[in-house]
Design a protein around this motif. Structure first.
Motif, PDB file in Angstrom:
ATOM      1  N   ASN A 149       0.799  -1.208  -0.070  1.00 10.43           N
ATOM      2  CA  ASN A 149       0.051  -0.193  -0.088  1.00 10.43           C
ATOM      3  C   ASN A 149       0.823   1.273   0.109  1.00 10.43           C
ATOM      4  OD1 ASN A 149      -2.026  -1.626   0.306  1.00 10.43           O
ATOM      5  ND2 ASN A 149      -2.643  -1.220   2.233  1.00 10.43           N
ATOM      6  N   GLY A 150       2.021   1.315   0.630  1.00  9.82           N
ATOM      7  CA  GLY A 150       2.807   2.285   0.832  1.00  9.82           C
ATOM      8  C   GLY A 150       3.404   2.561  -0.353  1.00  9.82           C
ATOM      9  N   LEU A 151       4.006   1.558  -1.191  1.00  8.68           N
ATOM     10  CA  LEU A 151       4.400   1.594  -2.630  1.00  8.68           C
ATOM     11  C   LEU A 151       3.442   2.120  -3.631  1.00  8.68           C
ATOM     12  CD1 LEU A 151       6.828   0.961  -4.423  1.00  8.68           C
ATOM     13  CD2 LEU A 151       5.903  -1.446  -4.820  1.00  8.68           C
ATOM     14  N   MET A 152       2.398   1.606  -3.440  1.00  8.91           N
ATOM     15  CA  MET A 152       1.430   2.277  -4.329  1.00  8.91           C
ATOM     16  C   MET A 152       1.100   3.984  -4.247  1.00  8.91           C
ATOM     17  SD  MET A 152       1.084  -0.039  -6.520  1.00  8.91           S
ATOM     18  CE  MET A 152      -0.306   0.904  -7.422  1.00  8.91           C
ATOM     19  N   ALA A 153       0.781   4.205  -2.888  1.00  9.83           N
ATOM     20  CA  ALA A 153       0.636   5.608  -2.451  1.00  9.83           C
ATOM     21  C   ALA A 153       1.864   6.286  -3.042  1.00  9.83           C
ATOM     22  CB  ALA A 153       0.619   5.533  -0.936  1.00  9.83           C
ATOM     23  N   GLU A 154       3.009   5.710  -2.872  1.00 11.95           N
ATOM     24  CA  GLU A 154       4.376   6.567  -3.436  1.00 11.95           C
ATOM     25  C   GLU A 154       4.166   6.931  -4.987  1.00 11.95           C
ATOM     26  OE1 GLU A 154       7.551   8.916  -2.616  1.00 11.95           O
ATOM     27  OE2 GLU A 154       6.219   8.231  -1.253  1.00 11.95           O
ATOM     28  N   ILE A 155       3.814   5.749  -5.520  1.00 11.97           N
ATOM     29  CA  ILE A 155       4.007   5.769  -6.937  1.00 11.97           C
ATOM     30  C   ILE A 155       2.726   6.703  -7.516  1.00 11.97           C
ATOM     31  CG2 ILE A 155       2.939   4.573  -8.945  1.00 11.97           C
ATOM     32  CD1 ILE A 155       4.198   2.140  -7.940  1.00 11.97           C
ATOM     33  N   ARG A 156       1.714   6.684  -6.672  1.00 15.93           N
ATOM     34  CA  ARG A 156       0.575   8.056  -6.924  1.00 15.93           C
ATOM     35  C   ARG A 156       1.244   9.405  -6.739  1.00 15.93           C
ATOM     36  NH1 ARG A 156      -2.919   3.630  -4.875  1.00 15.93           N
ATOM     37  NH2 ARG A 156      -2.871   4.792  -2.905  1.00 15.93           N
ATOM     38  N   ARG A 157       1.707   9.497  -5.751  1.00 15.33           N
ATOM     39  CA  ARG A 157       2.385  10.831  -5.381  1.00 15.33           C
ATOM     40  C   ARG A 157       3.511  11.248  -6.361  1.00 15.33           C
ATOM     41  NH1 ARG A 157       1.954   9.298   0.266  1.00 15.33           N
ATOM     42  NH2 ARG A 157       3.883   8.247   0.261  1.00 15.33           N
ATOM     43  N   ILE A 158       4.290  10.267  -7.061  1.00 14.84           N
ATOM     44  CA  ILE A 158       5.226  10.648  -7.965  1.00 14.84           C
ATOM     45  C   ILE A 158       4.436  11.071  -9.187  1.00 14.84           C
ATOM     46  CG2 ILE A 158       6.977   9.898  -9.620  1.00 14.84           C
ATOM     47  CD1 ILE A 158       7.830   8.100  -7.272  1.00 14.84           C
ATOM     48  N   HIS A 159       3.193  10.267  -9.541  1.00 12.74           N
ATOM     49  CA  HIS A 159       2.744  10.725 -10.863  1.00 12.74           C
ATOM     50  C   HIS A 159       1.809  11.773 -10.663  1.00 12.74           C
ATOM     51  CE1 HIS A 159      -1.191  10.381 -13.401  1.00 12.74           C
ATOM     52  NE2 HIS A 159      -0.289   9.671 -14.214  1.00 12.74           N
ATOM     53  N   SER A 160       1.220  12.424  -9.344  1.00 11.41           N
ATOM     54  CA  SER A 160       0.611  13.535  -9.216  1.00 11.41           C
ATOM     55  C   SER A 160       1.208  14.327  -8.171  1.00 11.41           C
ATOM     56  CB  SER A 160      -0.936  13.257  -9.206  1.00 11.41           C
ATOM     57  OG  SER A 160      -1.431  12.724 -10.285  1.00 11.41           O
TER      58      SER A 160
ATOM     59  N   ARG B 298      -0.971  15.888  -5.260  1.00 14.67           N
ATOM     60  CA  ARG B 298      -2.058  15.079  -4.706  1.00 14.67           C
ATOM     61  C   ARG B 298      -1.496  14.556  -3.081  1.00 14.67           C
ATOM     62  NH1 ARG B 298      -4.356   9.685  -7.467  1.00 14.67           N
ATOM     63  NH2 ARG B 298      -6.185   9.280  -5.938  1.00 14.67           N
ATOM     64  N   ILE B 299      -2.583  14.799  -2.387  1.00 11.89           N
ATOM     65  CA  ILE B 299      -2.372  14.116  -1.061  1.00 11.89           C
ATOM     66  C   ILE B 299      -2.798  12.730  -1.023  1.00 11.89           C
ATOM     67  CG2 ILE B 299      -2.762  14.230   1.437  1.00 11.89           C
ATOM     68  CD1 ILE B 299      -2.872  17.406   0.990  1.00 11.89           C
ATOM     69  N   VAL B 300      -2.084  11.723  -0.921  1.00 13.70           N
ATOM     70  CA  VAL B 300      -2.440  10.247  -0.826  1.00 13.70           C
ATOM     71  C   VAL B 300      -2.240   9.530   0.604  1.00 13.70           C
ATOM     72  CG1 VAL B 300      -2.106   8.117  -1.860  1.00 13.70           C
ATOM     73  CG2 VAL B 300      -1.734  10.305  -3.216  1.00 13.70           C
ATOM     74  N   PRO B 301      -3.258   9.575   1.432  1.00 17.18           N
ATOM     75  CA  PRO B 301      -3.047   9.139   2.820  1.00 17.18           C
ATOM     76  C   PRO B 301      -2.995   7.563   2.526  1.00 17.18           C
ATOM     77  CG  PRO B 301      -5.368   9.631   2.323  1.00 17.18           C
ATOM     78  CD  PRO B 301      -4.826  10.084   1.198  1.00 17.18           C
ATOM     79  N   LEU B 302      -2.210   7.097   3.638  1.00 18.39           N
ATOM     80  CA  LEU B 302      -1.903   5.506   3.531  1.00 18.39           C
ATOM     81  C   LEU B 302      -2.788   4.819   4.482  1.00 18.39           C
ATOM     82  CD1 LEU B 302      -0.514   3.275   2.620  1.00 18.39           C
ATOM     83  CD2 LEU B 302       1.492   3.863   4.718  1.00 18.39           C
TER      84      LEU B 302
END
Length: 482
Positions: free
Chosen positions: A360-371, A374-378
């Motif tokens: 989940n943390g890896l996916m959140a980091e990928i989403r943050r890099i893409h946007s 964007r605030i992506v809470p874990l």
């Protein structure tokens, strides 16, 4: 300096209680008149005397609450000293082995690893095989208790995530640790009795049903048969799969279940992911086996199901020719063994919870890099995961991988071949119990490993059982400073 008296008091009581439990295999061998009862009688006496005297010497600190440092020390002390006294019957009586082999067997039992150095266990006295199963059972109970109560408080490996859940959310039902321990014991004992009865009803001899029942629920893997579960009927194998899975689910969910609340068990993200990953692994290996061999579907499915569940649940029972399948099946087994089962159970490995949070943390980091804006809470299981928990889990993953590699290299340096060394490190740190490699193949045990390699495996088993960081913390000089 750490005040050792509260630790010594509890440790003394634990060792004395261990001595009392030795009276069960003592009575078994005495009743069967096989000449081995004296080993358990002498070991029980030594354990009770040492434990009792230690507790009496530290009695003036009895009843004091343990500090975090004392809790660390007690946890490590139990898993270092209790196996020593547990090993005494193996040295005094049959199989009459050297202390290092006896200690290896006892550590493997207490940590519910299931790796063995005893050859031809079928020929051992009944009391010895009963004691091996009891070591699995006692170790599994203690591990479940520590995983539910001690590790969240000690903030080991991200387990602080369960502290609020265990002591606040559940606090309305289980307001104190003693309540958790009591209910856990009855759930654990109930599952064990149900497992034993199921084995017996399916045709397993009574003694084997008892010994296997102890080891199955504890996800321990010690069997009174050198062939483990090979040769049993298909219904027994399927029943064993069910109980291995039950033994590797979070025990707090069972406590809630018997109190009338089933929803948390079925909604637990760990449970769903664990069962899903097992299903994916079993189906893929079954398909691979059917396509690459002449084995029919049902035997291939049953053998893959039994062995992969045994590995992922860190039980260690074996059946069929699975170790000789090679290739894809072994790689799948390697990875699911590293992942392990659920936190809060007697199983080991990284744990499904930690792997889920890391993914989940890896996916959140990928989403943050893409946007980037964007605030992506874990989140995990609809609950927010704080930075401290994520950092602890990431650190644990790094420590696990590093320890796995270092132990494998050190075992290799003792003269063990590279295949046996890698899987020895894997099975020890993950408390899996499965042996694989040229040194294991002739006997199905680790008896042919040199003594330095066995010592490294002993250390790895204890480290894996205590989530690695407990050992590292106690080893630091600053731990002992005031």
């Amino acid at each position: 300096m750490v005040d050792l008296r509260p630790v010594g008091y509890v440790l003394g009581l634990v060792i004395a209680a261990l001595g009392v439990t030795m009276l069960i295999p003592f009575a078994t061998d005495l009743w069967l008149a096989n000449g081995n009862a004296h080993a358990f009688g002498e070991a029980a006496l030594l354990s009770v005397i040492f434990g009792g005297l230690t507790a009496m010497a530290c009695q003036n600190r009895a009843g004091r609450s343990l500090s975090i440092r004392q809790a660390f020390l007690l946890t490590v002390g139990i898993w270092l000293l209790v196996p020593f006294f547990s090993a005494l019957p193996f040295v005094i009586g049959k199989p009459d082995v050297a202390i290092i082999d006896a200690y290896f067997e006892a550590v493997s039992g207490i940590t519910t690893t299931g790796a063995s150095v005893f050859v031809d266990v079928d020929l051992l006295p009944a009391g010895v095989n009963l004691w091996r199963g009891m070591l699995n059972w006692l170790g599994g109970l203690g591990i479940a208790f520590i995983a539910m109560i001690f590790l969240p408080v000690m903030r080991v490996g991200g387990m602080q995530f369960f502290r609020t859940e265990g002591f606040d959310t559940f606090g309305k039902v289980l307001p104190r640790a003693t309540d958790i321990a009591r209910d856990l014991f009855f759930v654990y004992a109930g599952l064990t009795i149900l497992c034993m009865e199921s084995y017996s009803l399916l045709g397993m001899p009574v003694f084997e049903a008892v010994a296997h029942g102890f080891a199955t629920i504890a996800t321990g893997g010690f069997s009174p048969r050198a062939a483990s579960f090979a040769g049993y009927s298909a219904p027994i194998e399927y029943a064993t799969v069910i109980f291995m899975i039950l033994g590797s689910l979070p025990y707090i969910r069972y406590v809630q279940l018997v109190r009338g609340t089933a929803r948390p068990l079925f909604r637990d993200a760990q449970v769903r992911a664990y069962l899903g990953w097992i299903a994916a692994a079993v189906l893929s290996v079954t398909l691979w086996r059917v396509l690459t061999s002449d084995q029919s579907v049902e035997p291939a499915f049953r053998e893959a199901l039994f062995n992969l569940v045994s590995i992922m649940s860190s039980t260690g029972f074996g059946t069929g020719s699975f170790p000789s399948w090679g290739g894809y099946a072994i790689m799948v087994a390697l990875w699911i063994g590293i992942i392990g089962a659920c936190s809060g159970s007697s199983a080991a490995g990284l744990s499904v919870f930690r792997v889920q949070v890391l993914l989940n943390g890896l996916m959140a980091e990928i989403r943050r890099i893409h946007s980037s804006s964007r605030i992506v809470p874990l989140r995990y299981d609809r609950r927010p995961v704080d930075r401290d928990t994520l950092d602890a889990i990431t650190l644990y993953l790094g420590a696990y991988i590093l320890t796995f590699g270092v132990v494998a290299v050190l075992i290799l340096d003792t003269g063990v071949d590279i295949e046996s060394a890698i899987f020895a490190s894997w099975t020890s740190i993950g408390n899996i119990g499965y042996g694989y490699g040229p040194l294991v193949a002739p006997t199905g045990t680790f008896i042919d490993f040199p003594d330095p390699a066995k010592l490294l495996m002993i250390l790895a088993m204890i480290m894996g059982r205590l989530s690695l960081l407990s050992i590292f913390v106690v080893a630091l000089p600053r731990f002992w400073r005031a």
